[in-house]
Design an enzyme around this catalytic site. Structure first.
Site, mmCIF file in Angstrom:
data_model
loop_
_atom_site.group_PDB
_atom_site.id
_atom_site.type_symbol
_atom_site.label_atom_id
_atom_site.label_comp_id
_atom_site.label_asym_id
_atom_site.label_seq_id
_atom_site.Cartn_x
_atom_site.Cartn_y
_atom_site.Cartn_z
ATOM 1 N N ARG A 206 0.805 -1.222 0.000
ATOM 2 C CA ARG A 206 0.000 0.000 0.000
ATOM 3 C C ARG A 206 0.843 1.281 0.000
ATOM 4 O O ARG A 206 0.329 2.366 -0.216
ATOM 5 C CB ARG A 206 -0.962 0.003 1.200
ATOM 6 C CG ARG A 206 -2.215 -0.809 0.928
ATOM 7 C CD ARG A 206 -3.134 -0.773 2.119
ATOM 8 N NE ARG A 206 -2.657 -1.619 3.209
ATOM 9 C CZ ARG A 206 -3.098 -1.537 4.466
ATOM 10 N NH1 ARG A 206 -4.002 -0.642 4.795
ATOM 11 N NH2 ARG A 206 -2.624 -2.353 5.386
ATOM 12 N N GLY B 180 -6.576 -7.175 14.430
ATOM 13 C CA GLY B 180 -6.986 -8.361 15.181
ATOM 14 C C GLY B 180 -7.726 -7.899 16.437
ATOM 15 O O GLY B 180 -7.272 -6.989 17.122
ATOM 16 N N ASN C 179 1.072 2.201 6.936
ATOM 17 C CA ASN C 179 0.701 1.300 5.841
ATOM 18 C C ASN C 179 0.722 1.992 4.490
ATOM 19 O O ASN C 179 0.898 1.364 3.465
ATOM 20 C CB ASN C 179 -0.680 0.700 6.096
ATOM 21 C CG ASN C 179 -0.652 -0.246 7.293
ATOM 22 O OD1 ASN C 179 0.081 -1.227 7.291
ATOM 23 N ND2 ASN C 179 -1.399 0.077 8.322
ATOM 24 N N ALA D 173 33.158 42.465 -1.108
ATOM 25 C CA ALA D 173 31.938 42.099 -1.836
ATOM 26 C C ALA D 173 32.286 41.591 -3.228
ATOM 27 O O ALA D 173 33.145 42.140 -3.913
ATOM 28 C CB ALA D 173 31.013 43.299 -1.939
HETATM 29 C C1 UD1 Z 1 -1.063 -7.995 12.557
HETATM 30 C C2 UD1 Z 1 -1.742 -8.901 13.600
HETATM 31 C C3 UD1 Z 1 -3.038 -8.219 14.085
HETATM 32 C C4 UD1 Z 1 -2.725 -6.845 14.632
HETATM 33 C C5 UD1 Z 1 -1.966 -6.016 13.610
HETATM 34 C C6 UD1 Z 1 -1.524 -4.731 14.214
HETATM 35 C C7 UD1 Z 1 -1.169 -11.148 13.002
HETATM 36 C C8 UD1 Z 1 -1.652 -12.413 12.371
HETATM 37 N N1 UD1 Z 1 -2.032 -10.162 13.013
HETATM 38 O O1 UD1 Z 1 -1.943 -7.899 11.464
HETATM 39 O O2 UD1 Z 1 -3.641 -9.005 15.103
HETATM 40 O O3 UD1 Z 1 -3.935 -6.194 14.987
HETATM 41 O O4 UD1 Z 1 -0.805 -6.730 13.141
HETATM 42 O O5 UD1 Z 1 -0.939 -3.921 13.243
HETATM 43 O O6 UD1 Z 1 -0.085 -11.127 13.511
HETATM 44 N N2 UD1 Z 1 5.543 -9.319 8.891
HETATM 45 C C9 UD1 Z 1 6.627 -10.135 8.713
HETATM 46 N N3 UD1 Z 1 6.482 -11.299 8.039
HETATM 47 C C10 UD1 Z 1 5.287 -11.704 7.553
HETATM 48 C C11 UD1 Z 1 4.171 -10.876 7.752
HETATM 49 C C12 UD1 Z 1 4.330 -9.694 8.435
HETATM 50 O O7 UD1 Z 1 7.748 -9.792 9.116
HETATM 51 O O8 UD1 Z 1 5.216 -12.772 6.972
HETATM 52 C C13 UD1 Z 1 5.718 -8.058 9.606
HETATM 53 C C14 UD1 Z 1 5.382 -6.861 8.732
HETATM 54 O O9 UD1 Z 1 6.516 -6.379 8.067
HETATM 55 C C15 UD1 Z 1 4.853 -5.865 9.757
HETATM 56 C C16 UD1 Z 1 4.255 -6.747 10.850
HETATM 57 O O10 UD1 Z 1 4.839 -8.011 10.688
HETATM 58 O O11 UD1 Z 1 5.913 -5.113 10.343
HETATM 59 C C17 UD1 Z 1 2.748 -6.826 10.749
HETATM 60 O O12 UD1 Z 1 2.391 -7.330 9.509
HETATM 61 P P1 UD1 Z 1 1.010 -6.963 8.842
HETATM 62 O O13 UD1 Z 1 0.870 -7.707 7.587
HETATM 63 O O14 UD1 Z 1 0.839 -5.517 8.818
HETATM 64 O O15 UD1 Z 1 0.006 -7.601 9.939
HETATM 65 P P2 UD1 Z 1 -1.533 -7.403 9.970
HETATM 66 O O16 UD1 Z 1 -2.156 -8.343 9.028
HETATM 67 O O17 UD1 Z 1 -1.837 -5.981 9.842
HETATM 68 CA CA CA Z 2 -0.219 -3.630 9.373
#
Ligand code: UD1
Ligand code: CA
Length: 515
Positions: free
Chosen positions: A19, A147, A235, A387
């Site tokens: 995004r 979540g 995001n 100057a």
């Molecule tokens: C996650 C949480 C959710 C919470 C939210 C808060 C989970 C399953 N869900 O959701 O409960 O409310 O964060 O923002 O954990 N990342 C990795 N590897 C991955 C996926 C993500 O390192 O495979 C990192 C991303 O770079 C980021 C963070 O984890 O820094 C969160 O990832 P994101 O995809 O934003 O999680 P959400 O689905 O928003």
């Molecule tokens: Ca997020």
């Protein structure tokens, strides 16, 4: 509380961040002069963990080299093709020592306003409540996308349900999981081994650890943080600007609490690593960037941008652009000055209007007051650069250096063709082109002799207003000469007045006044 140290902090930064719509990886975007991941690392380091791991995957090499630069001691962990926050943490645990015990904190690389203070609070609460998991929660007006926290009757956390997996009823819950946790490392390891990918996103969720811990009868505690900025992630670019503005508001406020006077906080931008001494006044539209340091009782701005610049006590820097410059105590810069890298201005020195400097060491009390290019130069104490002086440092192939000795004087509109040495206590006459060295105490003059050609305007510009002006001036001169002559004659008539008084005539006085 201060002797509590986590065994490790794991910073998650493997996500793609689609995004953001950017070629730059999300966590490398900056606010307050630091990348998002550098903010996250700084907060993590503030808890003094034994180990700090950063999990990466998307644009791996760019992120890895940045993290290495920000924190050479951080362990860089590559996440494999299994997606999800749970898998990311699992990969980090594999990279950490097997015998790791105690508490592990998990934070996100894209949550830049989280402070070490809040992490320390989380850690203390986690240890005090003897929980297996403690998670930072927040109550939001609009919880969409997060979540949701399902609470036990006793107030503990029963489970976390992701937006995409939640029922209508669960989506009505406004308490959300921030994604920042403290875990008992043994529980975390065992629970993660049980976590599957049977969910709406087909990912290995870290949040499932909560439910697993609960079914084992372990304690999971919510840690509610009221300052919502602390847990807000970036995001997209709208959020980047929003969080950037809030971070700035906080940094400006901190600067004022530490003694700076900020006239207009709304138009003042201060990076996270900047320091400002007491009673320095920051005027509107000023940006203090990078590792800039401002001494005490300075005046900075308005309309000034300083990057990685050091300003000594009592200096004044007005309407100026400067980078990698050093401005001495009591010195004065601006208005409209451009200080490029390597500029050093000594105590009580001056760089004035429309002056550009680069790699220039200008001594104490030396002055470069107006309309000058001063590149690749060393200028001694108290020297005065007139100057319009140009230090011609580039011959089309190479750059060369010029030395101007102490207390010497370079006249206006001179060009010094580098490399040159102008000795201490010497003079360069105005309008000179200095093509050889000048010794101490010498005067260098390189101007051609002036010639005045009579009647040139009458011959070459006849009929112009210029010619008319010349004629009028010539006529006036002639008249004056005549009047002076007559006056002298009349005075001659009255030579030797009997009382010895000075002779005057009304006519002579009038002529004199009219000039
Ligand atoms: C996650 C949480 C959710 C919470 C939210 C808060 C989970 C399953 N869900 O959701 O409960 O409310 O964060 O923002 O954990 N990342 C990795 N590897 C991955 C996926 C993500 O390192 O495979 C990192 C991303 O770079 C980021 C963070 O984890 O820094 C969160 O990832 P994101 O995809 O934003 O999680 P959400 O689905 O928003
Ligand atoms: Ca997020």
């Amino acid at each position: 509380m201060s002797d509590l140290r986590p065994a490790a902090v794991i910073v998650l930064a493997a996500g793609e961040g689609t995004r953001m719509k950017s070629k730059t990886p999300k966590v490398l975007h900056t606010i307050g002069g630091r990348s998002l991941v550098a903010h996250a690392i700084s907060a993590a380091r503030g808890t003094e963990p034994e180990h700090l791991a950063v999990v990466i995957r998307h644009q791996r090499d760019r992120v890895a080299s940045h993290v290495e630069q920000v924190d050479p001691d951080a362990i860089i962990v590559d996440q494999d093709e299994t997606a999800g926050t749970g898998r990311a943490v699992e990969c980090a645990l594999h990279a950490l020592p097997e015998n790791l015990s105690g508490t592990v904190l998990v934070t996100y690389g894209d949550v830049p306003l989280l402070t070490a203070d809040v992490l320390r609070g989380l850690l203390a609460d986690h240890e005090q409540s003897q929980s297996s998991v403690t998670l930072i929660t927040a109550t939001l007006e609009d919880p969409t996308g997060y979540g949701r926290v399902l609470r036990d009757p006793d107030g503990g956390v029963a489970a976390i349900v992701e937006q995409k997996d939640a029922t209508e009823q669960q989506r009505a819950i406004r308490e959300v999981n921030s994604g920042i946790y403290a875990f008992d490392v043994a529980v975390l390891r065992e629970a993660l081994a049980e976590v599957g990918t049977d969910n709406a996103q087909g990912e290995k969720y870290l949040t499932d650890v909560v439910g697993i811990a609960r079914t084992r009868g372990l304690r999971v505690t919510p840690y509610l943080v009221e300052d919502l900025w602390q847990t807000e992630g970036v995001n997209d670019k709208v959020q980047l600007a929003r969080l950037g503005a809030e971070l700035n508001r906080r940094l400006v406020e901190q600067a004022m609490r530490q003694g700076a006077i900020v006239v207009d906080p709304a138009t003042t931008w201060i990076d996270a690593d900047v320091t400002i001494g007491q009673d320095s006044v920051i005027q509107p539209n000023t940006q203090l960037l990078g590792a800039t340091t401002i001494g005490a009782e300075c005046t900075i701005g308005p309309d000034t941008t300083l990057k990685d610049t050091e300003v000594g006590d009592g200096a004044s820097v007005i309407r100026t652009q400067a980078e990698l410059a050093e401005i001495g105590p009591g010195a004065s810069v601006g208005p409209f000055s451009f200080l490029r890298p390597g500029t050093k201005l000594g105590a009580k020195g001056k760089i004035g209007g429309f002056v550009e400097t680069k790699n220039a060491d200008i001594g104490p009390e030396a002055k470069v007051p107006h309309l000058t290019y001063c590149g690749d130069a060393t200028i001694g104490e108290g020297a005065n650069i007139g100057a319009g002086t140009i230090f011609a440092n580039f011959d089309g192939l190479t750059k060369s250096h010029t030395h101007v000795g102490a207390w010497s004087f370079v006249g206006s509109n001179s060009v010094i063709v580098a490399p040159k040495t102008i000795g201490a206590g010497s003079y360069v006459a105005a309008g000179s082109a200095v093509v050889s060295d000048v010794g101490p105490g010498q005067l260098a003059v390189t101007r051609a002799q002036q010639r005045n050609i009579d009647g040139w305007v009458a011959r070459r510009r006849s009929g112009t207003k210029t010619e008319k002006a010349a004629q009028a001036a010539a006529a006036a001169d002639a008249e004056e000469a005549l009047a002076t002559e007559e006056g002298a004659v009349r005075e001659g008539d009255r030579l030797d007045p009997p009382d010895g008084a000075t002779p005057t005539t009304p006519q002579a006085t009038e002529t004199k006044d009219a000039r």
